[in-house]
Write an enzyme that holds these catalytic residues in place. Structure first.
Site, mmCIF file in Angstrom:
data_model
loop_
_atom_site.group_PDB
_atom_site.id
_atom_site.type_symbol
_atom_site.label_atom_id
_atom_site.label_comp_id
_atom_site.label_asym_id
_atom_site.label_seq_id
_atom_site.Cartn_x
_atom_site.Cartn_y
_atom_site.Cartn_z
ATOM 1 N N SER A 43 0.840 -1.204 0.000
ATOM 2 C CA SER A 43 0.000 0.000 0.000
ATOM 3 C C SER A 43 0.871 1.248 0.000
ATOM 4 C CB SER A 43 -0.924 0.017 1.223
ATOM 5 O OG SER A 43 -0.162 0.044 2.421
ATOM 6 N N GLY A 44 0.243 2.385 -0.303
ATOM 7 C CA GLY A 44 0.902 3.677 -0.188
ATOM 8 C C GLY A 44 2.148 3.815 -1.040
ATOM 9 N N ILE A 45 3.148 4.493 -0.478
ATOM 10 C CA ILE A 45 4.404 4.718 -1.182
ATOM 11 C C ILE A 45 5.062 3.393 -1.555
ATOM 12 C CG2 ILE A 45 6.767 5.600 -0.916
ATOM 13 C CD1 ILE A 45 5.640 7.850 0.764
ATOM 14 N N GLY A 46 4.945 2.410 -0.672
ATOM 15 C CA GLY A 46 5.542 1.106 -0.952
ATOM 16 C C GLY A 46 4.960 0.447 -2.183
ATOM 17 N N ASN A 119 10.872 0.402 3.641
ATOM 18 C CA ASN A 119 9.805 1.386 3.510
ATOM 19 C C ASN A 119 8.721 1.279 4.580
ATOM 20 O OD1 ASN A 119 7.657 3.065 1.841
ATOM 21 N ND2 ASN A 119 6.759 1.033 2.168
ATOM 22 N N SER A 174 11.727 10.525 7.290
ATOM 23 C CA SER A 174 10.673 11.535 7.212
ATOM 24 C C SER A 174 11.211 12.842 7.770
ATOM 25 C CB SER A 174 9.459 11.084 8.029
ATOM 26 O OG SER A 174 8.577 12.155 8.285
ATOM 27 N N TYR A 196 6.127 9.072 27.378
ATOM 28 C CA TYR A 196 5.946 8.641 25.992
ATOM 29 C C TYR A 196 5.092 9.644 25.220
ATOM 30 C CZ TYR A 196 4.380 5.897 21.944
ATOM 31 O OH TYR A 196 4.098 5.459 20.675
#
Length: 278
Positions: A43-46, A119, A174, A196
């Protein structure tokens, strides 16, 4: 590159910019002699990365946790190009056992490995620990890829020696790497819920991706940017650099800290070694 260039898509020194597509930056490139692994390629950029690499005739292995989505991605790529060479293997990066199983499955294919594209990732997760007891974003985005890369290095080096083709490892980071914890990497509190922050934990993991690439280069040698870095001949011999919109860009001071990079490398090795003990 300036903020204006990022917004307008104006080309940088490479001739490409944020408006360039993965197909544009790889136009005319024949990758038929290359084999590439794309983690998170379902999915996505991958997926776009896997699609364009296959379009340029590379043999693509989609490594994904969701096999249904991965097989759907394969069919989408084959619809785009009937002669595409695509295999699908299961990989859950938050589990070191799954990473090791993936490498065994890949080695069983008995194919070379020229390109590893790290990725896959998770983003802004509420605090939780991985199957190996490591904070989820750090485990998935960094440790899983750290182990995967280490386990595939010999295969990549052997491929480079036997083919004479330079191998490439691409870590997707990123701009969020700038937004991390005060100390960069919380080595002593990596698994602590106190203090966190889902966003800073993500930034920490993306900083780790850059530091990993930098230290890796010292030890050994959007989808458009990924494909550009993976395939473009202009980058032959280039290593340990940070690219944004197909142009080299200076990352944060933490990302350029060689001591922090070495500490992360040693820390990651310790985490992997401790998880491997019964």
């Amino acid at each position: 590159m300036s903020i204006l260039s990022l917004i307008t898509g104006r080309p940088g020194p490479s001739g490409f910019g944020s408006a360039s597509t993965a197909e544009q930056v790889t136009e005319g490139i024949d990758a038929s002699n290359l084999t590439a692994i794309v983690t998170g390629g379902a999915s996505g950029i991958g997926l776009e990365t896997a699609r364009v690499l296959a379009l340029r005739k590379a043999h693509v292995i989609i490594a994904a946790r969701n096999m249904e989505a991965a097989n759907a991605a394969k069919q989408l790529i084959l619809k785009d190009s009937e002669i595409a060479r695509v295999d699908v293997l299961k990989l859950d990066l938050c589990s070191m056992k799954s990473v090791r199983a993936f490498v065994d499955d890949f080695n069983a294919l008995n194919v070379p490995l020229n390109i590893l594209i790290n990725n896959a990732g998770v983003m802004f997760c509420p605090f939780q620990l991985s199957k190996d007891g490591i904070e989820m974003q750090f485990a998935t985005n960094h440790i899983g890829h750290f182990l995967l890369t280490n386990l595939l290095l010999e295969k990549m080096k052997n491929t480079a020696r036997s083919t004479g083709i330079e191998g490439r490892i691409v870590n997707l980071s990123s701009i969020a790497h700038n937004y991390t914890y005060e100390q960069g990497i919380r080595f002593d509190q990596i698994n602590d819920e106190s203090g966190y922050s889902d966003k800073r934990a993500y930034g920490q993991s993306k900083l780790a991706n850059i530091l990993h690439a930098n230290e890796l280069s010292r030890h050994f040698q959007g989808a458009s940017t990924t494909c550009y870095v993976a395939l473009h001949p202009n980058l032959k011999g280039v290593t340990g650099k940070y690219y944004l919109d197909c142009n080299e860009m200076q990352p944060s001071a933490f990302a350029r800290d060689t001591v922090l990079a070495k500490n992360l490398w040693d820390f990651s090795n310790e985490l992997v070694s401790s998880a491997a003990k019964p």
